[in-house]
Design a protein around this motif. Structure first.
Motif, PDB file in Angstrom:
ATOM      1  N   VAL A   8       0.847  -1.192   0.000  1.00 41.19           N
ATOM      2  CA  VAL A   8       0.000   0.000   0.000  1.00 41.19           C
ATOM      3  C   VAL A   8       0.884   1.245   0.000  1.00 41.19           C
ATOM      4  O   VAL A   8       1.934   1.271   0.656  1.00 41.19           O
ATOM      5  CB  VAL A   8      -0.928   0.009   1.241  1.00 41.19           C
ATOM      6  N   ARG A   9       0.444   2.275  -0.727  1.00 41.03           N
ATOM      7  CA  ARG A   9       1.126   3.567  -0.757  1.00 41.03           C
ATOM      8  C   ARG A   9       0.076   4.646  -0.539  1.00 41.03           C
ATOM      9  O   ARG A   9      -0.880   4.751  -1.318  1.00 41.03           O
ATOM     10  CB  ARG A   9       1.811   3.747  -2.111  1.00 41.03           C
ATOM     11  N   PRO A  10       0.204   5.461   0.531  1.00 37.65           N
ATOM     12  CA  PRO A  10      -0.787   6.513   0.777  1.00 37.65           C
ATOM     13  C   PRO A  10      -0.725   7.613  -0.282  1.00 37.65           C
ATOM     14  O   PRO A  10       0.323   7.861  -0.872  1.00 37.65           O
ATOM     15  CB  PRO A  10      -0.412   7.058   2.157  1.00 37.65           C
ATOM     16  N   ARG A  11      -1.873   8.252  -0.500  1.00 40.46           N
ATOM     17  CA  ARG A  11      -1.966   9.379  -1.436  1.00 40.46           C
ATOM     18  C   ARG A  11      -2.345  10.643  -0.674  1.00 40.46           C
ATOM     19  O   ARG A  11      -2.949  10.565   0.397  1.00 40.46           O
ATOM     20  CB  ARG A  11      -3.028   9.087  -2.497  1.00 40.46           C
ATOM     21  N   PRO A  12      -2.043  11.813  -1.212  1.00 33.92           N
ATOM     22  CA  PRO A  12      -2.355  13.075  -0.521  1.00 33.92           C
ATOM     23  C   PRO A  12      -3.854  13.309  -0.299  1.00 33.92           C
ATOM     24  O   PRO A  12      -4.238  14.029   0.618  1.00 33.92           O
ATOM     25  CB  PRO A  12      -1.795  14.151  -1.447  1.00 33.92           C
ATOM     26  N   ASP A  13      -4.716  12.683  -1.096  1.00 39.33           N
ATOM     27  CA  ASP A  13      -6.155  12.910  -0.963  1.00 39.33           C
ATOM     28  C   ASP A  13      -6.802  12.040   0.119  1.00 39.33           C
ATOM     29  O   ASP A  13      -8.017  12.042   0.286  1.00 39.33           O
ATOM     30  CB  ASP A  13      -6.869  12.694  -2.298  1.00 39.33           C
ATOM     31  N   GLY A  14      -5.984  11.287   0.880  1.00 36.43           N
ATOM     32  CA  GLY A  14      -6.521  10.433   1.930  1.00 36.43           C
ATOM     33  C   GLY A  14      -6.764   9.001   1.487  1.00 36.43           C
ATOM     34  O   GLY A  14      -7.054   8.144   2.308  1.00 36.43           O
ATOM     35  N   GLY A  15      -6.638   8.743   0.223  1.00 34.02           N
ATOM     36  CA  GLY A  15      -6.801   7.392  -0.293  1.00 34.02           C
ATOM     37  C   GLY A  15      -5.461   6.685  -0.353  1.00 34.02           C
ATOM     38  O   GLY A  15      -4.471   7.138   0.240  1.00 34.02           O
ATOM     39  N   LEU A  68       8.641  -2.455  -6.354  1.00 36.71           N
ATOM     40  CA  LEU A  68       7.599  -1.554  -5.865  1.00 36.71           C
ATOM     41  C   LEU A  68       7.943  -1.004  -4.484  1.00 36.71           C
ATOM     42  O   LEU A  68       7.687   0.171  -4.196  1.00 36.71           O
ATOM     43  CB  LEU A  68       6.250  -2.269  -5.821  1.00 36.71           C
ATOM     44  N   GLN A  69       8.535  -1.832  -3.637  1.00 34.92           N
ATOM     45  CA  GLN A  69       8.896  -1.377  -2.306  1.00 34.92           C
ATOM     46  C   GLN A  69      10.101  -0.446  -2.330  1.00 34.92           C
ATOM     47  O   GLN A  69      10.117   0.552  -1.614  1.00 34.92           O
ATOM     48  CB  GLN A  69       9.173  -2.574  -1.392  1.00 34.92           C
ATOM     49  N   LYS A  70      11.089  -0.737  -3.165  1.00 33.06           N
ATOM     50  CA  LYS A  70      12.289   0.104  -3.226  1.00 33.06           C
ATOM     51  C   LYS A  70      12.049   1.419  -3.966  1.00 33.06           C
ATOM     52  O   LYS A  70      12.447   2.482  -3.513  1.00 33.06           O
ATOM     53  CB  LYS A  70      13.431  -0.642  -3.917  1.00 33.06           C
ATOM     54  N   GLU A  71      11.417   1.340  -5.131  1.00 29.39           N
ATOM     55  CA  GLU A  71      11.297   2.506  -6.007  1.00 29.39           C
ATOM     56  C   GLU A  71       9.930   3.172  -5.970  1.00 29.39           C
ATOM     57  O   GLU A  71       9.820   4.350  -6.264  1.00 29.39           O
ATOM     58  CB  GLU A  71      11.619   2.099  -7.444  1.00 29.39           C
ATOM     59  N   PHE A  74       5.919   1.743  -1.830  1.00 25.23           N
ATOM     60  CA  PHE A  74       4.899   0.867  -1.266  1.00 25.23           C
ATOM     61  C   PHE A  74       5.427   0.202  -0.008  1.00 25.23           C
ATOM     62  O   PHE A  74       6.620  -0.068   0.107  1.00 25.23           O
ATOM     63  CB  PHE A  74       4.483  -0.207  -2.276  1.00 25.23           C
ATOM     64  N   ARG A  75       4.518  -0.069   0.936  1.00 23.30           N
ATOM     65  CA  ARG A  75       4.852  -0.762   2.183  1.00 23.30           C
ATOM     66  C   ARG A  75       3.908  -1.942   2.362  1.00 23.30           C
ATOM     67  O   ARG A  75       2.760  -1.899   1.939  1.00 23.30           O
ATOM     68  CB  ARG A  75       4.688   0.170   3.386  1.00 23.30           C
ATOM     69  N   CYS A  76       4.380  -2.996   3.037  1.00 20.30           N
ATOM     70  CA  CYS A  76       3.527  -4.145   3.345  1.00 20.30           C
ATOM     71  C   CYS A  76       2.370  -3.708   4.235  1.00 20.30           C
ATOM     72  O   CYS A  76       2.518  -2.819   5.072  1.00 20.30           O
ATOM     73  CB  CYS A  76       4.330  -5.227   4.056  1.00 20.30           C
ATOM     74  N   SER A  77       1.221  -4.324   4.035  1.00 21.10           N
ATOM     75  CA  SER A  77       0.010  -3.941   4.750  1.00 21.10           C
ATOM     76  C   SER A  77      -0.890  -5.158   4.978  1.00 21.10           C
ATOM     77  O   SER A  77      -0.766  -6.162   4.287  1.00 21.10           O
ATOM     78  CB  SER A  77      -0.737  -2.890   3.930  1.00 21.10           C
ATOM     79  N   GLU A  78      -1.781  -5.005   5.918  1.00 25.76           N
ATOM     80  CA  GLU A  78      -2.889  -5.961   6.067  1.00 25.76           C
ATOM     81  C   GLU A  78      -3.817  -5.746   4.870  1.00 25.76           C
ATOM     82  O   GLU A  78      -3.832  -4.660   4.280  1.00 25.76           O
ATOM     83  CB  GLU A  78      -3.642  -5.698   7.367  1.00 25.76           C
ATOM     84  N   PRO A  79      -4.625  -6.736   4.501  1.00 28.11           N
ATOM     85  CA  PRO A  79      -5.578  -6.543   3.395  1.00 28.11           C
ATOM     86  C   PRO A  79      -6.484  -5.338   3.647  1.00 28.11           C
ATOM     87  O   PRO A  79      -6.945  -5.120   4.775  1.00 28.11           O
ATOM     88  CB  PRO A  79      -6.382  -7.846   3.386  1.00 28.11           C
ATOM     89  N   LEU A  80      -6.723  -4.558   2.608  1.00 25.75           N
ATOM     90  CA  LEU A  80      -7.558  -3.355   2.738  1.00 25.75           C
ATOM     91  C   LEU A  80      -9.045  -3.685   2.774  1.00 25.75           C
ATOM     92  O   LEU A  80      -9.822  -2.967   3.371  1.00 25.75           O
ATOM     93  CB  LEU A  80      -7.309  -2.408   1.561  1.00 25.75           C
TER      94      LEU A  80
END
Length: 81
Positions: A8-15, A68-71, A74-80
């Motif tokens: 998962v990668r957070p976005r500025p709009d809260g998503g 994806l994690q390096k560049e 993205f970070r590991c996450s629980e299922p959304l």
């Protein structure tokens, strides 16, 4: 990749943008396993948006996950969902 993996990668709009990897039981087999990679975005309370789906061999899926994690930030996450 025996169990599902979510990045998962957070976005500025809260998503957030997400990528999930899971063993593809439909096209994969014990002799030739396949991993399904799903890319999308999610902005609660809206439904998640699926942007792309790919079928990869396990080695390619692992390389993609590391990239994806390096560049990609993205970070590991629980299922959304």
């Amino acid at each position: 990749m025996p169990k599902p993996l979510w990045l998962v990668r957070p976005r500025p709009d809260g998503g957030c943008d997400y990528v999930s990897f899971q063993v593809d039981s439909v096209t994969g087999s014990a002799l030739a396993p396949s991993v399904e990679m799903r890319e999308g975005s999610h902005l609660p309370p809206q439904m998640p948006l699926l942007k792309r789906r790919h079928r990869l061999d396990p080695d390619e899926a692992e390389r993609c996950q590391m990239r994806l994690q390096k560049e990609g930030g993205f970070r590991c996450s629980e299922p959304l969902f």
